[in-house]
Write a protein that holds these residues in place. Structure first.
Motif, PDB file in Angstrom:
ATOM      1  N   ASN A 205       0.812  -1.421   0.082  1.00 37.01           N
ATOM      2  CA  ASN A 205       0.043   0.075   0.598  1.00 37.01           C
ATOM      3  C   ASN A 205       0.632   1.180   0.125  1.00 37.01           C
ATOM      4  OD1 ASN A 205      -2.002  -1.672  -0.524  1.00 37.01           O
ATOM      5  ND2 ASN A 205      -2.185  -1.682   2.457  1.00 37.01           N
ATOM      6  N   LEU A 206       1.230   1.799  -1.703  1.00 39.47           N
ATOM      7  CA  LEU A 206       2.159   3.022  -1.504  1.00 39.47           C
ATOM      8  C   LEU A 206       1.712   4.445  -0.906  1.00 39.47           C
ATOM      9  CD1 LEU A 206       4.891   3.948  -2.080  1.00 39.47           C
ATOM     10  CD2 LEU A 206       4.061   3.552  -4.517  1.00 39.47           C
ATOM     11  N   GLY A 207       2.333   4.144   0.160  1.00 40.28           N
ATOM     12  CA  GLY A 207       2.143   6.160   0.906  1.00 40.28           C
ATOM     13  C   GLY A 207       2.473   7.075  -0.004  1.00 40.28           C
ATOM     14  N   ILE A 208       2.126   8.046  -0.645  1.00 40.45           N
ATOM     15  CA  ILE A 208       2.705   9.017  -1.604  1.00 40.45           C
ATOM     16  C   ILE A 208       2.355  10.437   0.112  1.00 40.45           C
ATOM     17  CG2 ILE A 208       2.270  10.337  -3.177  1.00 40.45           C
ATOM     18  CD1 ILE A 208       3.066   8.629  -3.676  1.00 40.45           C
ATOM     19  N   ALA A 209       3.283  11.338   0.657  1.00 41.58           N
ATOM     20  CA  ALA A 209       3.128  12.222   1.286  1.00 41.58           C
ATOM     21  C   ALA A 209       2.192  13.575   0.390  1.00 41.58           C
ATOM     22  CB  ALA A 209       4.525  12.533   1.933  1.00 41.58           C
ATOM     23  N   ALA A 210       1.198  14.171   0.889  1.00 45.64           N
ATOM     24  CA  ALA A 210       0.535  15.138  -0.190  1.00 45.64           C
ATOM     25  C   ALA A 210       0.543  16.203   0.986  1.00 45.64           C
ATOM     26  CB  ALA A 210      -0.565  14.650  -0.472  1.00 45.64           C
ATOM     27  N   ALA A 211       0.982  17.271   0.617  1.00 45.15           N
ATOM     28  CA  ALA A 211       0.855  18.784   1.419  1.00 45.15           C
ATOM     29  C   ALA A 211      -0.279  19.462   0.714  1.00 45.15           C
ATOM     30  CB  ALA A 211       1.870  19.351   0.501  1.00 45.15           C
ATOM     31  N   THR A 212      -1.493  19.206   1.874  1.00 39.06           N
ATOM     32  CA  THR A 212      -2.584  20.101   1.047  1.00 39.06           C
ATOM     33  C   THR A 212      -3.012  21.326   2.141  1.00 39.06           C
ATOM     34  OG1 THR A 212      -4.125  18.642   3.249  1.00 39.06           O
ATOM     35  CG2 THR A 212      -3.700  17.635   1.239  1.00 39.06           C
ATOM     36  N   PRO A 213      -4.049  22.167   1.751  1.00 43.26           N
ATOM     37  CA  PRO A 213      -4.369  23.398   2.507  1.00 43.26           C
ATOM     38  C   PRO A 213      -4.329  22.567   4.177  1.00 43.26           C
ATOM     39  CG  PRO A 213      -6.245  23.211   0.447  1.00 43.26           C
ATOM     40  CD  PRO A 213      -5.031  21.635   0.789  1.00 43.26           C
ATOM     41  N   ARG A 214      -4.932  21.681   4.350  1.00 38.04           N
ATOM     42  CA  ARG A 214      -5.735  21.380   5.838  1.00 38.04           C
ATOM     43  C   ARG A 214      -4.404  20.182   6.133  1.00 38.04           C
ATOM     44  NH1 ARG A 214     -11.099  17.924   6.312  1.00 38.04           N
ATOM     45  NH2 ARG A 214     -12.183  20.290   7.044  1.00 38.04           N
ATOM     46  N   GLY A 215      -3.053  20.580   5.951  1.00 43.00           N
ATOM     47  CA  GLY A 215      -1.451  20.293   6.302  1.00 43.00           C
ATOM     48  C   GLY A 215      -1.518  18.797   5.667  1.00 43.00           C
ATOM     49  N   LEU A 216      -0.222  18.469   5.966  1.00 40.60           N
ATOM     50  CA  LEU A 216       0.693  17.092   4.987  1.00 40.60           C
ATOM     51  C   LEU A 216      -0.399  16.167   6.027  1.00 40.60           C
ATOM     52  CD1 LEU A 216       2.832  15.537   4.588  1.00 40.60           C
ATOM     53  CD2 LEU A 216       3.541  15.161   7.032  1.00 40.60           C
ATOM     54  N   ILE A 217      -0.776  15.222   4.951  1.00 42.71           N
ATOM     55  CA  ILE A 217      -1.283  13.489   4.912  1.00 42.71           C
ATOM     56  C   ILE A 217      -0.508  12.721   3.424  1.00 42.71           C
ATOM     57  CG2 ILE A 217      -3.891  14.533   5.839  1.00 42.71           C
ATOM     58  CD1 ILE A 217      -4.674  13.956   2.706  1.00 42.71           C
ATOM     59  N   VAL A 218      -0.346  11.543   4.611  1.00 45.26           N
ATOM     60  CA  VAL A 218      -0.199  10.759   3.370  1.00 45.26           C
ATOM     61  C   VAL A 218      -0.899   8.868   3.280  1.00 45.26           C
ATOM     62  CG1 VAL A 218       1.626   9.152   3.554  1.00 45.26           C
ATOM     63  CG2 VAL A 218       1.665  10.585   4.753  1.00 45.26           C
ATOM     64  N   PRO A 219      -1.801   9.667   1.804  1.00 44.83           N
ATOM     65  CA  PRO A 219      -3.019   8.619   1.428  1.00 44.83           C
ATOM     66  C   PRO A 219      -1.608   7.725   0.700  1.00 44.83           C
ATOM     67  CG  PRO A 219      -2.913  10.434  -0.187  1.00 44.83           C
ATOM     68  CD  PRO A 219      -1.747  10.937   1.462  1.00 44.83           C
ATOM     69  N   ASN A 220      -3.067   6.301   0.799  1.00 46.46           N
ATOM     70  CA  ASN A 220      -2.222   5.442  -0.135  1.00 46.46           C
ATOM     71  C   ASN A 220      -3.104   4.446  -1.011  1.00 46.46           C
ATOM     72  OD1 ASN A 220      -2.265   2.668   1.446  1.00 46.46           O
ATOM     73  ND2 ASN A 220      -2.419   3.716   3.306  1.00 46.46           N
ATOM     74  N   VAL A 221      -1.957   4.148  -1.730  1.00 43.30           N
ATOM     75  CA  VAL A 221      -2.504   3.513  -3.253  1.00 43.30           C
ATOM     76  C   VAL A 221      -2.419   1.898  -2.493  1.00 43.30           C
ATOM     77  CG1 VAL A 221      -2.184   2.412  -5.962  1.00 43.30           C
ATOM     78  CG2 VAL A 221      -1.788   4.988  -4.920  1.00 43.30           C
ATOM     79  N   LYS A 222      -3.976   2.034  -3.013  1.00 45.27           N
ATOM     80  CA  LYS A 222      -4.082  -0.346  -2.066  1.00 45.27           C
ATOM     81  C   LYS A 222      -3.828  -0.686  -3.339  1.00 45.27           C
ATOM     82  CE  LYS A 222      -5.972   1.875   1.442  1.00 45.27           C
ATOM     83  NZ  LYS A 222      -6.127   1.564   2.563  1.00 45.27           N
ATOM     84  N   ASP A 223      -2.267  -2.172  -2.888  1.00 43.58           N
ATOM     85  CA  ASP A 223      -2.335  -3.051  -3.729  1.00 43.58           C
ATOM     86  C   ASP A 223      -1.529  -2.384  -5.127  1.00 43.58           C
ATOM     87  OD1 ASP A 223      -1.913  -5.830  -3.443  1.00 43.58           O
ATOM     88  OD2 ASP A 223      -3.686  -6.617  -3.536  1.00 43.58           O
ATOM     89  N   ALA A 224      -0.179  -1.353  -4.465  1.00 42.53           N
ATOM     90  CA  ALA A 224       0.047  -0.436  -5.868  1.00 42.53           C
ATOM     91  C   ALA A 224       1.076  -1.547  -6.518  1.00 42.53           C
ATOM     92  CB  ALA A 224       0.319   0.393  -5.004  1.00 42.53           C
TER      93      ALA A 224
END
Lengths: 379, 510
Positions: free
Chosen positions: B374-393
């Motif tokens: 599950n490949l996480g990608i650190a993302a800068a968003t207006p609300r702050g840093l989040i790390v959503p991930n691509v399942k079963d990448a």
């Protein structure tokens, strides 16, 4: 040879409002367009008087006002939770008003419109969401069962009840309410099978409001829900759930069919939950604002108002009076909620069984003596 | 005649304890009607508008926007005054009547919901009757286990709190995800000798010791000025500590600023000798995503021993391949970004070194090696840093991966990332290159064993086939958890990613 485009493919699901994300719905039953124009349907004729039309409008408007007040009361900390019916008023009023006096409705936890049509006091529903009781009305007297929170369970209750009607030889039918998400429940499928094989006098009224909390209908079914009925062996029909007249006509016909012994019908009322799933939910996290705007154009109340005013069946004074009545209702609900006494702790022992058992009575006595064991407790 | 009422923050979503005031929709002096929206509040579940329970004039807004307020705390004062007031008589204080929102409820609770509400008082055992009733009770049949029926009575009150709100040597903090932070606080509390040595403290510390009685504003005031309430004798009714008591304790010089400074949990403001910083500091409350990020980072940094390795790679061939692939029909309409190739290279390298895609299970004393990525990608968003991930990448084709990355970033940018998309990650990429920097030493996403930082791709002089050429070069930095991954494995893994990016043809050999 030039291909002729299939015109039906381009038909808007709810004519008059563009809905690019929805599939075409040639089978949708509609009697009142979103613009408030009366249209005819070959299978579902509806004779309706002006008084009845105005009464339907009043039902819709008052139920919405009740819903708005209840949502506000929850936000003020007076209710534990509230499941809003915003956007589904026509589906519920249409279905509720189609019921006969001897019919029995089996609601989910969102059927405030049906409760209204069956004569349940809004404060009885409110006390449930306030956590004071589990439903204080008399289901038998009102023909409206208690709210069922377990998803889909009421479909089995309704089917069982309908089989009872069959055995009694009574001239009545059961109306089971369910949502699009509930169609994925095993219990619902069991109910559909039993109802079908026994030709039980039950109508399954599914309000497809497009979301099971956050899960869209696309994750629930690859085919339109009403088509599933064919697999169970009885008719399914899709009705514009925001069209109170069409819902009334379709449900009446289905109930009549059930009463005459022809078996169940599955009605898919195609509608939209315009608010949150409940007050604990934030729909902006899973659906886009554009979708809501699209559905606002199909508002179930606005079209009735447009039809009534354009055809001269109601004037401004009528609408003002309904608004005023709504405000009075809201005041009554607010006052009644704030004045609602807290239930006694022993109430939970009193209605476990119709007749008190020795064991429960002993538990009750023990509970009382335990609480009496504190200083300052009432003797 | 003024009839002041306060609206206390209700629990708007089943079991919430706090909410942040996003903005006020009314101002002091505004006349409001019942159900008029007063403010917008964001909770852990939803952002909602709170409608006014009263009709009247706004007298005071009790919190600035951006403040996080506990459920049950007053947020606004409204004067029902004169003719707009309902028949209810004005209370002698501004506490709403019993049973009303914000009003007292049995058991020292505040009515926010029916049945339950936040407690304003510590749980105290209700005194039991002696004699007959108790004796009768003792002989009563034991049908039900004793339970706490909604008020702070009975043996239920003795249960330790589920969430430790104050460091307590006998209560393990169980706040999810913040265990390590909690343990530090616990250690800090244990190391604070002044609490135990306080002369006026008459009750043994730990479970069963009552917290000193003080109203929340006084409690906060004491905390702000650094007075330990357990050392203060209350002079208010029933021994309640008043603001004056706190001032008196403060004046007695029980604690010096230096002692306060040593107290890690206390905010200390030293007298500013140099007025040059006056008014030039901004204090931003820590909450929401920031709070979550901080807790996660502290937990990670102080749990997993981090090692970071660097590799500079000539990615010219990958960039050329990117141009060629972007023209293929399979990838039509998809964003073929450099990140896509880094992700693919990482996934290929994970296949060769599965241990890198694992997690340390402290409780079980096991290393959990995952067969899926599950490949996480650190993302800068207006609300702050989040790390959503691509399942079963690992199972996705290049086109599917491109689509998944595009969805993930678009969703994050709209602020619609669901909690499930942010949980269950196994390895992460942070694309710092988009900010134009070369590299960094990333901190592991908690529960993962490796994180790759991808720097900016720059044209650089580079020795290529024996000659200095202008080539497209980037830097990769890999941080890994040395408990799980040794230098050899980390190095080989990083080298493999570099090899694929240097010559994508290498992938055929993997």
């Amino acid at each position: 040879m030039t291909a002729v485009p299939d015109v039906r493919e381009m038909v808007d699901p709810v004519p008059g409002a563009g809905a690019p994300h929805l599939p075409a719905q040639p089978d949708l039953v509609q009697l009142l367009t979103p613009e408030g124009e009366r249209v005819e349907h070959p299978d579902y004729a509806l004779e309706i008087g002006d008084d009845e039309l105005r009464a339907l409008y009043r039902d819709l408007a008052l139920v919405r006002r009740w819903d708005v007040e209840a949502t506000a009361l929850q936000r003020q900390g007076e209710l534990g939770i509230w499941a809003s019916l915003l956007g589904q008023e026509a589906a519920q009023i249409g279905a509720g008003r189609a019921l006969g006096a001897d019919d029995m409705a089996f609601p989910t936890y969102r059927e405030h419109g049906v409760a209204w049509a069956r004569g349940v006091d809004p404060l009885h529903v409110i006390s449930l969401f306030r956590g004071n009781d589990l439903g204080g009305w008399d289901p038998v007297q009102l023909g409206f069962n208690l709210y069922t929170v377990v998803i889909g369970a009421q479909c089995l209750h309704a089917t069982g009840y309908a089989m009872g009607i069959q055995r009694d030889g009574a001239d009545a039918a059961a109306l089971a309410f369910l949502g699009d998400g509930a169609t994925s429940q095993g219990e619902v499928n069991e109910a559909l099978i039993w109802a079908s094989t026994f030709d039980a006098p039950v109508v399954f009224f599914c309000q497809n409001n497009q979301y099971a909390i956050s899960v869209p209908i696309e994750r629930q079914s690859k085919v339109p829900l009403f088509q599933r009925a064919a697999g169970f062996g009885f008719p399914g029909v899709r009705v514009d759930g925001n069209d109170v007249l069409a819902v009334l006509a379709v449900t009446r016909a289905a109930l009549a069919r059930a009463r005459e012994g022809s078996g169940p019908t599955f009605i898919e009322a195609f509608t939209y939950r315009m608010g949150a799933h409940t007050t604990s939910d934030d729909p902006t996290r899973y659906r886009l604002a554009g979708e809501l705007e699209e559905w606002k154009l199909r508002d179930p109340i606005a079209r009735v108002k447009a039809y009534l005013s354009r055809s001269g069946k109601a004037d401004a004074a009528f609408f003002d009076a309904v608004d005023a009545e709504g405000d009075e209702l809201a005041v009554r609900i607010r006052k009644g909620t704030l004045e609602m006494p807290d239930p006694a702790g022993t109430e939970m022992f009193d209605h476990v069984y119709a007749e008190q058992t020795e064991e429960i009575a002993a538990q009750r006595a023990d509970f009382l003596s335990y609480h009496a064991g504190f200083e300052g407790a009432e003797q | 005649m003024a009839d002041l009422r306060q609206f206390k923050l209700p629990d708007v979503g089943e079991g919430l304890t706090e909410g942040e005031i996003l903005q006020w929709l009314v101002a002091v002096g505004d006349v409001v009607v019942t159900n008029q929206p007063l403010c917008e509040v964001e909770t852990a579940k939803a952002a909602v508008e709170l409608p006014s329970p009263f009709a009247g004039t706004v007298v005071e807004l009790l919190h600035e926007p951006g403040t996080t307020v506990d459920v049950g705390a007053p947020i606004i004062t409204i004067d029902l005054g004169g003719d707009v007031a309902p028949a209810a008589p004005a209370a002698d204080d501004d506490t709403p009547a019993a049973g009303l929102i914000g009003g007292p409820a049995p058991g020292g609770r505040t009515s926010v919901l029916v049945g339950y509400g936040p407690r304003n008082t510590e749980a105290v055992r209700r005194p039991r009757r002696s004699g007959a009733a108790a004796a009768e009770r003792a002989t009563a049949p034991q049908v039900l286990p004793e339970a706490d029926y909604g008020s702070n009575t009975g043996p239920g009150s003795e249960r330790p709190p589920l969430l430790a709100t104050a460091p307590d040597a006998t209560t393990k903090p169980v706040r999810h995800g913040g265990l390590e932070t909690g343990r530090q606080a616990e250690a800090a509390a244990a190391a604070r000798p002044d609490v135990e040595a306080a002369p006026s403290r008459t009750v043994a510390p730990g479970r069963g010791a009552p917290r000193p009685l003080a109203k929340p504003p006084v409690r906060k005031y004491a905390k702000d000025v650094g007075v330990d309430l357990t050392t203060v004798t209350g002079t208010g009714a029933g021994g309640v500590i008043t603001r004056a008591d706190v001032d008196a304790a403060r004046g007695s010089g029980a604690r010096t600023p230096a002692e306060l400074a040593a107290d890690a949990g206390t905010v200390v403001r030293f007298p500013v000798a140099d007025a040059g910083t006056e008014g030039r500091e901004q204090r931003i409350p820590v909450k929401g995503v920031r709070k979550h990020t901080a807790a996660a980072m502290v937990a990670s940094a102080f749990t997993a021993p981090h090692v970071t390795e660097f590799l500079t790679v000539d990615v010219t061939r990958t960039m050329q391949l990117r141009t060629r692939l972007a023209a293929r029909p399979e990838l039509a309409g998809l964003k073929v970004s450099p990140l896509l190739f880094v992700a693919k290279a990482l996934l290929l390298a994970v296949q060769r070194h599965p241990m890198i895609n694992s997690s340390w299970d402290e409780a079980a004393q096991e290393i959990v090696v995952k067969d899926y990525v599950n490949l996480g990608i650190a993302a800068a968003t207006p609300r702050g840093l989040i790390v959503p991930n691509v399942k079963d990448a690992g199972r996705l084709s290049l086109a599917e991966l491109a689509g998944a990355l595009a969805d993930l970033t678009a969703t994050a940018r709209e602020g619609r990332t669901s909690p499930s998309a942010m949980s269950g990650g196994t390895i992460t990429i942070t694309n710092v290159g988009v900010f134009g920097v070369d590299t960094g030493t990333p901190i592991l996403n908690p529960g993962e064993s490796a994180i790759l930082a991808f720097g900016a791709v720059r044209e650089m002089p580079w020795v290529h086939k024996g000659k200095i050429r202008v080539r497209q070069v980037t830097q990769l930095a890999l941080s890994f958890d040395h408990r799980v991954v040794d230098g050899e494995l980390g190095s080989r893994f990083l080298a493999d990613i570099g090899a694929v990016l240097h010559d994508p043809g290498t992938a055929l050999a993997f």
